[in-house]
Scaffold this motif. Structure first.
Motif, PDB file in Angstrom:
ATOM      1  N   GLY A   1       0.821  -1.203   0.000  1.00 50.95           N
ATOM      2  CA  GLY A   1       0.000   0.000   0.000  1.00 50.95           C
ATOM      3  C   GLY A   1       0.852   1.249   0.000  1.00 50.95           C
ATOM      4  N   ILE A   2       0.262   2.345   0.488  1.00 54.78           N
ATOM      5  CA  ILE A   2       0.935   3.631   0.497  1.00 54.78           C
ATOM      6  C   ILE A   2       0.924   4.228   1.888  1.00 54.78           C
ATOM      7  N   GLY A   3       1.865   5.133   2.133  1.00 53.05           N
ATOM      8  CA  GLY A   3       1.932   5.827   3.394  1.00 53.05           C
ATOM      9  C   GLY A   3       1.041   7.059   3.392  1.00 53.05           C
ATOM     10  N   PRO A   4       0.850   7.672   4.564  1.00 48.61           N
ATOM     11  CA  PRO A   4       1.598   7.375   5.780  1.00 48.61           C
ATOM     12  C   PRO A   4       0.915   6.431   6.776  1.00 48.61           C
ATOM     13  N   SER A   5      -0.327   5.990   6.520  1.00 46.01           N
ATOM     14  CA  SER A   5      -1.014   5.194   7.535  1.00 46.01           C
ATOM     15  C   SER A   5      -1.904   4.138   6.894  1.00 46.01           C
ATOM     16  N   SER A   6      -1.836   2.933   7.428  1.00 47.11           N
ATOM     17  CA  SER A   6      -2.715   1.869   6.926  1.00 47.11           C
ATOM     18  C   SER A   6      -4.155   2.110   7.348  1.00 47.11           C
ATOM     19  N   SER A   7      -4.360   2.591   8.571  1.00 45.74           N
ATOM     20  CA  SER A   7      -5.719   2.806   9.063  1.00 45.74           C
ATOM     21  C   SER A   7      -6.299   4.135   8.603  1.00 45.74           C
TER      22      SER A   7
ATOM     23  N   ARG B   1      17.673   8.394   0.007  1.00 42.00           N
ATOM     24  CA  ARG B   1      17.055   9.704  -0.117  1.00 42.00           C
ATOM     25  C   ARG B   1      17.273  10.550   1.125  1.00 42.00           C
ATOM     26  N   ASP B   2      17.493  11.838   0.904  1.00 41.71           N
ATOM     27  CA  ASP B   2      17.570  12.758   2.040  1.00 41.71           C
ATOM     28  C   ASP B   2      16.592  13.897   1.811  1.00 41.71           C
ATOM     29  N   GLY B   3      16.667  14.919   2.651  1.00 48.94           N
ATOM     30  CA  GLY B   3      15.738  16.029   2.532  1.00 48.94           C
ATOM     31  C   GLY B   3      14.814  16.120   3.734  1.00 48.94           C
ATOM     32  N   ILE B   4      13.767  16.953   3.590  1.00 52.24           N
ATOM     33  CA  ILE B   4      12.810  17.223   4.665  1.00 52.24           C
ATOM     34  C   ILE B   4      11.500  16.504   4.375  1.00 52.24           C
ATOM     35  N   LEU B   5      10.960  15.832   5.370  1.00 49.26           N
ATOM     36  CA  LEU B   5       9.688  15.133   5.201  1.00 49.26           C
ATOM     37  C   LEU B   5       8.535  16.132   5.155  1.00 49.26           C
ATOM     38  N   PRO B   6       7.489  15.835   4.402  1.00 51.29           N
ATOM     39  CA  PRO B   6       6.358  16.747   4.291  1.00 51.29           C
ATOM     40  C   PRO B   6       5.541  16.783   5.575  1.00 51.29           C
ATOM     41  N   GLY B   7       4.743  17.847   5.730  1.00 53.62           N
ATOM     42  CA  GLY B   7       3.818  17.915   6.856  1.00 53.62           C
ATOM     43  C   GLY B   7       3.988  19.110   7.755  1.00 53.62           C
ATOM     44  N   GLY B   8       5.127  19.808   7.659  1.00 52.12           N
ATOM     45  CA  GLY B   8       5.286  21.027   8.435  1.00 52.12           C
ATOM     46  C   GLY B   8       6.122  20.925   9.684  1.00 52.12           C
ATOM     47  N   LEU B   9       6.513  19.730  10.097  1.00 54.67           N
ATOM     48  CA  LEU B   9       7.370  19.593  11.278  1.00 54.67           C
ATOM     49  C   LEU B   9       8.841  19.829  10.950  1.00 54.67           C
TER      50      LEU B   9
ATOM     51  N   TYR C   1      17.653   0.496   8.961  1.00 55.51           N
ATOM     52  CA  TYR C   1      16.759  -0.230   8.060  1.00 55.51           C
ATOM     53  C   TYR C   1      15.300   0.138   8.347  1.00 55.51           C
ATOM     54  N   ALA C   2      14.945   0.151   9.636  1.00 54.69           N
ATOM     55  CA  ALA C   2      13.562   0.466  10.011  1.00 54.69           C
ATOM     56  C   ALA C   2      13.232   1.926   9.728  1.00 54.69           C
ATOM     57  N   MET C   3      14.148   2.820  10.061  1.00 59.82           N
ATOM     58  CA  MET C   3      13.910   4.243   9.845  1.00 59.82           C
ATOM     59  C   MET C   3      13.763   4.558   8.362  1.00 59.82           C
ATOM     60  N   ALA C   4      14.527   3.861   7.521  1.00 59.67           N
ATOM     61  CA  ALA C   4      14.423   4.070   6.079  1.00 59.67           C
ATOM     62  C   ALA C   4      13.005   3.784   5.602  1.00 59.67           C
ATOM     63  N   VAL C   5      12.423   2.684   6.087  1.00 57.24           N
ATOM     64  CA  VAL C   5      11.053   2.333   5.710  1.00 57.24           C
ATOM     65  C   VAL C   5      10.080   3.396   6.185  1.00 57.24           C
ATOM     66  N   ASN C   6      10.214   3.812   7.431  1.00 59.91           N
ATOM     67  CA  ASN C   6       9.215   4.729   7.980  1.00 59.91           C
ATOM     68  C   ASN C   6       9.391   6.157   7.495  1.00 59.91           C
ATOM     69  N   GLU C   7      10.587   6.507   7.029  1.00 54.00           N
ATOM     70  CA  GLU C   7      10.723   7.790   6.350  1.00 54.00           C
ATOM     71  C   GLU C   7      10.027   7.747   4.994  1.00 54.00           C
ATOM     72  N   GLU C   8      10.143   6.633   4.293  1.00 52.31           N
ATOM     73  CA  GLU C   8       9.409   6.469   3.041  1.00 52.31           C
ATOM     74  C   GLU C   8       7.901   6.504   3.298  1.00 52.31           C
ATOM     75  N   ASN C   9       7.474   5.858   4.368  1.00 50.90           N
ATOM     76  CA  ASN C   9       6.052   5.861   4.712  1.00 50.90           C
ATOM     77  C   ASN C   9       5.577   7.277   5.001  1.00 50.90           C
TER      78      ASN C   9
END
Length: 457
Positions: A12-18, A228-236, A270-278
């Motif tokens: 699926g796609i991020g950021p949330s399954s629910s 990938r680097d950079g700033i994640l979206p969302g304003g934080l 490894y885990a952070m890479a996934v959740n940054e993509e999410n």
């Protein structure tokens, strides 16, 4: 009790399954209901309730609902096409799903965030409505996104279909105690029993091909996140860190002064890479949710890249074992942060990962059950308090720590003989009870905890 490995692990796609995948799936189901109706519809409306309202913007729930009503689905999601579709919908104030023509839908006015009491069935509720030419509602359905991308209508939830055992399977365990008993009587591993159940249900795709794809998507997600680097979206303004950490770890390889605890950094990255993509809305696999999507892939990558004599041929065994444990948690408690806090998400993921790792390292069924229990026990009481409703803080780092706990739990279990004081069933029930007692402030509403104690958020 049967939940397929492809139910627990969904592309699926991020950021949330629910909050992202679930609403998109609900919208698709609603469109199917409209197509089956004899009536003609002219417009659509939607209202989001409970956690879907309180953290909906941060989780892109509104965007997911709009795109779902336009015909998009998580497993075939194309980001470029979605961006173009959103721009067109905002301009035209309409959607044109296949088979239904053009339907009036203005995201600004026809999509409501209802911050009142939760709908009665679940904290993640939404109501989808279709209207006639006069704007009167002529068809509506209530949906609940119950975690991990699973969606139920109000009627299905009331009928108990979320715990429906379905057609018989060879090994119908619905508790860890039953799982252990069946395994010992049959002389089979947990993965072997799970495989037999999958085959009995006539899985539409071969297990080998399907689980290989699941792992490929997981692995690709790790690789993208570390590149990938950079700033994640969302304003934080949260900065991606996985690439920098990975580059530093690569540079340190072969140095005699590298500390043994550096292996924890590998699991974390490894885990952070996934959740940054999410967090960036990329393609991930629910494991069992998006918010906890990094734990299982990180543990598998740790096994393959850092454990001597590891074999990719065992990934299927890992995933089947993990899915069996995840199914027990979902059936007897919850995998939804909005229902039971992060203990239900990262805690469940750590239990699944610990069990899978213990199995591929040669653990007995008793040791596997022990590994899952250790990992879940030490996440009990963990709250879900995402800052600004975004799946970033504390979620990204938390997945790294979840992977470390999973590996530690598997290792501890393998050092024993499988005998232990707290059964997995008791731990799962404790998690359920803790979730019931937990204040709503700490169940994915962003009304307490870190979410209200970080300045300028």
């Amino acid at each position: 009790m049967f939940l397929s490995v492809f139910d627990m692990f969904k592309v699926g796609i991020g950021p949330s399954s629910s909050h992202t995948m679930g609403p998109m799936v609900a919208a698709a189901r609603f469109l199917d209901a409209l197509r089956a109706s004899p009536f003609e519809f002219h417009g659509l409306r939607a209202s989001l309730h409970g956690s879907l309202a309180f953290t909906g913007v941060g989780h892109a729930t509104d965007r997911a609902t709009v795109l779902g009503l336009a015909g998009f689905m998580p497993d075939t999601y194309d980001a470029a096409k979605a961006d173009a579709a959103m721009a067109e919908i905002v301009q035209s104030k309409s959607v044109s799903p296949d088979g239904l023509g053009t339907l009036a839908f203005d995201p600004k006015n026809d999509l409501k965030f209802d911050f009142g009491p939760n709908l009665p069935g679940h904290a993640n509720g939404m109501i989808l409505m279709a209207t006639d030419a006069q704007g009167d509602v002529t068809f509506q359905e209530t949906y609940y996104s119950i975690g991990g991308g699973f969606v139920m209508t109000a009627a299905e939830l009331a009928e108990g279909k979320d715990t429906d055992e379905g057609d018989p399977v060879p090994y119908p365990f619905k508790s860890a105690a039953e799982m252990l008993e069946m395994a010992n009587i049959a002389g089979k591993s947990i993965a072997e029993m799970k495989r037999a159940n999958e085959i009995a249900r006539g899985c539409t795709e071969s297990l080998r091909t399907g689980t290989a794809r699941i792992w490929q998507v997981m692995s690709d997600c790790i690789d993208r996140g570390m590149a990938r680097d950079g700033i994640l979206p969302g304003g934080l303004n949260v900065r991606r860190r996985a690439k920098g950490i990975h580059d530093a770890l690569i540079a340190e390889r072969g140095m005699n002064l590298t500390a043994p605890h550096t292996i924890n950094d590998w699991m974390s990255v490894y885990a952070m890479a996934v959740n940054e993509e999410n967090a960036a809305g990329g393609q991930v696999v629910t494991a069992p949710t998006n918010g906890a999507a990094g734990v299982v892939p990180a543990t598998i990558r740790y096994y393959l890249d850092h454990v001597p004599n590891a074999s990719e041929s065992k990934v299927e065994e890992f995933l089947l074992t993990a899915a069996a444990i995840g199914g027990l948690v979902k059936f007897n408690a919850s995998i939804s942060g909005a229902e039971a806090g992060c203990q239900a998400e990262v805690g469940s993921a750590a239990a699944m990962a610990a069990a899978g790792l213990c199995a591929v390292l040669g653990g007995t069924v008793e040791q596997v059950e022990n590994a899952a229990e250790i990992a879940l026990e030490h996440h009990l009481g963990m709250t879900c308090d995402p800052v600004k409703g975004l799946v970033q803080v504390p979620c990204i780092e938390r997945n790294g720590l979840g992977a470390i706990k999973a590996v530690s739990a598997a290792s501890l279990a393998l050092r024993g003989d499988g005998q232990h004081l707290v059964p997995l069933d008791a731990c799962i029930e404790t998690m359920r009870q803790t979730g019931v007692d937990m204040s709503e402030k700490y169940k994915e509403t962003s009304l307490g905890g870190l979410a209200v104690n970080i300045p300028n958020c």
